[in-house]
Design a protein around this motif. Structure first.
Motif: not given
Length: 297
Positions: A71-73, A214-220, A226-231, A277-280
């Motif tokens: 679901h996080n993915i 590079n900015t888009m990479l930061v956004c991703i 943020g979404n790996m720790k959604a709560f 989260a680190m792996l993703v």
């Protein structure tokens, strides 16, 4: 002359000591503590029983945890496309010559990201409400009462429905980041492309996007993290239901730790969330860099 003066190492250290200490005690210490507790059977009291890697073995075979990870993915993919994709399109529209009053558009676009996630969850809960929600109200208005339903009780739709508020909330946040990156690009580049006959879509895809990669990479990276720790949004809207149809990893860890008072296994889940989260995040960065290199080649 002033620009050539470098601060002393001691001065730099004094400026950094407070944020570094704050970071250590708010991030590093809890992470290490959770890792230590993950090797114990612990119900939250003074008594702990060392059980080695039993919690990790249980985690590896825990179907609910892996369903929550899925679901996080789902949220990560939906929000990368929805938040960053829509933000980029809106930035292109706002930056165009057609749109006036760009400052107002930026202000109102960023406004949802300043609202509490709990408040947004309650608002969207009312939107999806089966009796008073605007969706069912509109369906009744057009005479389609047969389509009315308890939206958040639909297992096949619930992940999509909880993704929509998350996407809507942070579009403006990524708009501001992308706008700041585009503002640093020399306008002569766009003017030259326009003279050569490039339309808006071509300028966005072949000029703007490569220059702000590079900015888009930061956004991703921010979006994935943020979404790996959604709560909070999902907790307010569904509490992981119906059943476990909208359960995410952070909520599963919360339920195990506090509802079931199993702090040892909850700590193990927290470590699992961190590692995954680190792996993703690492995988998404590697994929973006690989795709960028292929396009450049």
């Amino acid at each position: 002359m002033l620009n050539s003066i470098k601060p002393k190492a001691r001065t730099v250290f004094l400026y950094l000591i407070v944020p570094v200490v704050f970071f250590v005690f708010t991030v590093f210490v809890p992470l290490v503590t959770a890792f230590v507790y993950s090797f114990f059977e612990w119900k939250g009291g003074p008594k702990k029983t060392f059980i080695g890697i039993d919690n990790y073995v249980q985690l590896f075979h825990d179907a609910t945890f892996w369903q929550s990870f899925g679901h996080n993915i789902y949220l990560v993919i939906a929000c990368i496309i929805g938040q960053i994709g829509i933000a980029f399109i809106m930035v292109m529209i706002v930056n165009s010559k057609v749109v006036k009053l760009k400052g107002i558009h930026r202000t109102f676009g960023f406004f949802p990201s300043t609202i509490s996630a709990v408040c947004l969850g309650l608002i969207w809960n009312m939107i999806y409400h089966n009796q008073y929600g605007i969706i069912n109200w509109f369906l009744r208005l057009i005479g389609r009462d047969d389509l009315c339903k308890v939206w958040l009780n639909e297992p096949k739709l619930v992940m999509l429905l909880v993704s929509i508020p998350l996407i809507w909330q942070y579009i403006g946040y990524y708009m501001v980041i992308i706008l700041s990156a585009i503002s640093s690009i020399d306008t002569e580049i766009f003017e030259s492309a326009e003279i050569d006959g490039a339309n808006g879509v071509q300028r966005a895809l072949y000029i703007t996007l490569p220059l702000i990669k590079n900015t888009m990479l930061v956004c991703i990276t921010l979006c994935v993290a943020g979404n790996m720790k959604a709560f909070d949004n999902i907790f307010v809207m569904t509490k992981g239901g119906p059943g476990t149809a909208s359960m995410v990893m952070a909520m599963y860890g919360y339920q195990i730790s506090f509802n079931q008072s199993n702090m040892g296994y909850g700590s193990c889940i927290s470590v699992g969330i961190f590692v995954l989260a680190m792996l993703v995040i690492g995988g998404s960065q590697a994929l973006v860099k690989l795709l960028t290199r292929e396009k450049e080649a």
